[in-house]
Design an enzyme around this catalytic site. Structure first.
Site, PDB file in Angstrom:
ATOM      1  N   THR A 152      -0.984   2.315  -1.776  1.00  0.00           N
ATOM      2  CA  THR A 152      -0.547   1.159  -1.004  1.00  0.00           C
ATOM      3  C   THR A 152      -1.680   0.161  -0.787  1.00  0.00           C
ATOM      4  OG1 THR A 152       1.060   2.515   0.108  1.00  0.00           O
ATOM      5  CG2 THR A 152       0.274   0.638   1.338  1.00  0.00           C
ATOM      6  N   VAL A 181      12.524   5.416   0.524  1.00  0.00           N
ATOM      7  CA  VAL A 181      11.740   4.453   1.285  1.00  0.00           C
ATOM      8  C   VAL A 181      10.635   5.222   1.998  1.00  0.00           C
ATOM      9  CG1 VAL A 181      11.789   2.842   3.227  1.00  0.00           C
ATOM     10  CG2 VAL A 181      13.673   2.862   1.570  1.00  0.00           C
TER      11      VAL A 181
END
Ligand code: ASP
Length: 284
Positions: A152, A181
């Site tokens: 990320t 998710v």
């Protein structure tokens, strides 16, 4: 007083383009520092920094995202404005770009916090964002080799007016199922900002959701400047106890930046008005 932290994910070193990651972290930090020095707003800085990291293609976010098990690219992102406590997020977003700016548009142009899947895509298209015609060409093929499991990008900032913001964006984890998710678009798990602290997390998102990691940091850091590093360690220990790993980056209202990770490495860049400046692939 101002301070900024940017990360490019916590995880293994293997398979990473370390030179490119280091150069892009450094360039993004230089941009963010200049913005804060000239009085720019924390919210604009975290969005701009994350946008640059998404565009890099050297991190598993934005153009560096990897496809899910069915070959689709589904991206997650969130942004939090600590002063107003407004936030915006997109989850399992496909076919449109850039995720962090679309998340900000959800915050500013709707009464919602989180839009997912096809609804998020249609909202973005209706608001003039870039449609991705050929994902296989758009998502820098080969930039992040298959061995990379997660990565990320995120940013936290305190601006000269005292406002704090946080933003996080990801391509998710390798081998994720369609519709999966992670923590990155979940406010309180992957991102958090209020008037005392800003937090952006990276790692195995399921564990960050299960520990409400970003909000957990905020709650435990009552005096953020004194307690930031031990608080980050405690929250990471809780994640590790469940079998998870990752990293956390935070900024306190007094201008203190801290990060911690329990993975092999974390890509991170920090700078503040007191002259601290580092852009590095931190290793344990
Ligand atoms: N936290 C992200 C996710 O689980 C991945 C990462 O940070 O590397 O989607």
């Amino acid at each position: 007083v101002w301070a900024v932290g940017i990360h490019g994910g916590a995880g293994p070193l293997r398979g990473s383009q370390l030179d490119r990651q280091q150069a892009d972290l450094d360039a993004t930090l230089a941009w963010a520092e200049a913005e804060l020095r000239r009085g720019g707003a924390a919210l604009d800085v975290v969005e701009g920094a994350v946008c640059r990291m998404e565009d890099s293609g050297a991190f598993v976010a934005g153009r560096g995202a990897r496809p899910n098990t069915e070959g689709q690219y589904e991206l997650d992102a969130s942004i939090c404005d600590g002063r107003t406590r407004r936030c915006g997020a997109v989850a399992a977003l496909s076919g449109v770009y850039p995720p962090i700016t679309i998340a900000r548009a959800v915050m500013e142009r709707t009464k919602h916090v989180l839009l997912a899947g096809d609804g998020a895509r249609r909202f973005a298209l209706a608001n003039g964002f870039t449609a991705i015609g050929e994902p296989e060409r758009f998502f820098a093929p080969g930039a992040t080799p298959p061995g990379v499991t997660h990565g990320t990008v995120g940013a936290v900032a305190l601006d000269q007016s005292g406002a704090i913001a946080a933003a996080t964006s990801t391509g998710g984890t390798t081998g994720k199922l369609p519709g999966r998710v992670g923590d990155s678009p979940i406010v309180g798990a992957g991102s958090w900002a209020d008037d005392r602290i800003g937090v952006s997390c990276t790692g195995q998102g399921e564990f960050f959701i299960r520990t409400a990691a970003a909000h957990n940091v905020a709650v435990q850091a009552r005096d953020p400047d004194a307690l930031l590093p031990p608080v980050l360690d405690r929250v990471l220990a809780e994640i590790a106890a469940l079998g998870g790993e990752g990293g956390i980056l935070a900024v306190g209202a007094g201008g203190r930046i801290a990060y911690a990770f329990n993975t092999e490495a974390m890509r991170v860049a920090v700078a503040d008005s007191q002259g601290r400046r580092e852009a590095l692939i931190a290793r344990r």
